[in-house]
Design an enzyme around this catalytic site. Structure first.
Site, PDB file in Angstrom:
ATOM      1  CD  GLU A 172      -3.136  -0.560   0.066  1.00  0.00           C
ATOM      2  OE1 GLU A 172      -3.372   0.714  -0.320  1.00  0.00           O
ATOM      3  OE2 GLU A 172      -3.312  -1.493  -0.768  1.00  0.00           O
ATOM      4  CB  CYS A 205     -12.935   4.461 -13.445  1.00  0.00           C
ATOM      5  SG  CYS A 205     -13.739   6.266 -13.391  1.00  0.00           S
ATOM      6  CB  CYS A 261     -17.681   4.508 -19.821  1.00  0.00           C
ATOM      7  SG  CYS A 261     -16.894   5.901 -19.071  1.00  0.00           S
ATOM      8  CB  CYS A 303     -17.679   0.942 -16.353  1.00  0.00           C
ATOM      9  SG  CYS A 303     -18.005   1.439 -14.738  1.00  0.00           S
ATOM     10  CB  CYS A 307     -21.819   6.184 -14.209  1.00  0.00           C
ATOM     11  SG  CYS A 307     -20.504   7.498 -14.208  1.00  0.00           S
TER      12      CYS A 307
END
Ligand code: SF4
Length: 352
Positions: free
Chosen positions: A40, A195, A202, A205, A211
């Site tokens: 991370e 994204c 899109c 997606c 959206c």
């Protein structure tokens, strides 16, 4: 399809994850808190493909939190060298030492304890605990912010406190209590692979149907960018002093740019070089030659570097007594964390 028959946001994200999500990243194997934490931190400001080889090398050397805690900072910076944003590596090392000393080497299991540690913010802590222990915590990293800001057409720069507060509330609301780890991983993947900032896909997606940014044709306008300021420009003169035993490097102060890394000594101007060499190291300058200048861009300013090759008349005995300096030879010297100008110089001139 009428709005109320669309499956929930999280179920669509999870279905997409089951088919397309990334499940074989190195830190997803045996996802202990330590392994997830290192990934991370590396993934902050750095893309997955760049991180993977660094992560593997880092884990080979620092396979446990104890090994990292007991390592020398120079070596940690060496393994981080090239990833940038070195405060991340220094905090990682400091945090490993704190956990080793204060928590008997065991990663804290509570989010409050985690966010109290250097370099671990709320989203990172939530990611560590959800991905490694399956705890129910929402995350809000850059990828998740972008997906949510677009999906809900949220205006305003996502670093602004009010916008951030709203996004956190939204993320908490959408994060399911079952399969939290998969959902969080899926949201990060969605932001990183579909994204994306510049070329969102899109058409593939899973949450395109409702959206708002897509519906309002505002995908490329969201998230709202931060108001631009032109970056200030600074100059510095760097000294390239080379002898048989290598090139002279100076350790930078622990904080600030290239904090704790080894870099070229600096000087305020060309005219001050001879005097600086004499005062700092008792060196007599014979000749100066200007090398090609270069520019380094930081997030908050641009630095113009003017390097000079310095030929000396006399030796440099004083330098060797001072631990802030080293004659560095990449073939024989120990592994050190090198600042960007040194690497640039090695690449340009194949020196030391
Ligand atoms: S439809 Fe496009 S803009 Fe909306 S969340 Fe999906 S990828 Fe992002």
């Amino acid at each position: 399809m009428p709005q109320n028959t669309i499956p929930t946001f999280s179920s669509r994200v999870l279905d997409w994850f089951d088919q397309h999500g990334r499940k074989d990243l190195p830190w997803q194997k045996n996802p202990s808190p330590y392994r997830v934490w290192v990934s991370e931190i590396m993934l902050q400001q750095t893309q997955v493909a760049t991180v993977i080889p660094y992560y593997q090398r880092f884990m080979q050397r620092f396979s446990s939190l104890k090994r990292l805690a007991l390592a020398d900072q120079d070596e940690v910076l060496h393994y981080w060298s090239g990833l940038g944003y070195y405060a991340r590596a220094r905090n990682l090392h400091k945090t490993a030492q704190l956990i080793h000393a204060q928590h008997r080497g065991r990663f804290p299991a509570g989010i409050e304890d985690l966010v109290a540690l250097p370099g671990i913010g709320r989203s990172t802590a939530a990611a560590i605990l959800s991905l490694s222990r399956g705890q129910h915590h929402a995350i809000l990293d850059g990828n998740v912010k972008r997906v949510l800001a677009r999906h809900q057409a949220i205006d305003g720069w996502t670093g602004e406190a009010k916008v951030m507060q709203y996004l956190w509330a939204l993320s908490e609301d959408l994060t399911p209590s079952l399969r939290t780890a998969d959902y969080n991983q899926a949201m990060m993947d969605l932001g990183a692979t579909l994204c994306t900032r510049s070329k969102p896909d899109c058409g593939h997606c899973p949450v395109a149907e409702d959206c708002l940014a897509l519906c309002e044709d505002r995908v490329m306008q969201l998230p709202t960018p931060k108001a631009k300021k032109s970056l200030p420009l600074r100059d510095t003169v760097m000294l390239v002093i080379e002898q048989e035993n290598g090139i002279l490097l100076e350790r930078r102060p622990p904080s600030g740019i290239w904090g704790g890394l080894w870099s070229l000594p600096e000087c305020e101007s060309k005219d001050a070089i001879a005097q600086a060499c004499k005062q700092r190291w008792g060196m007599q300058v014979q000749q100066l030659s200007a090398l090609t200048p270069w520019q380094h861009t930081f997030s908050h300013y641009r630095l113009h570097v003017y390097p000079y090759a310095v030929n000396l008349l006399a030796g440099a005995d004083r330098v060797m007594d001072d631990q802030r300096y080293i004659w560095y030879n990449s073939n024989t010297s120990q592994k050190l964390g090198l600042a960007a100008p040194v690497k640039y110089l090695f690449n340009q001139y194949n020196t030391a």
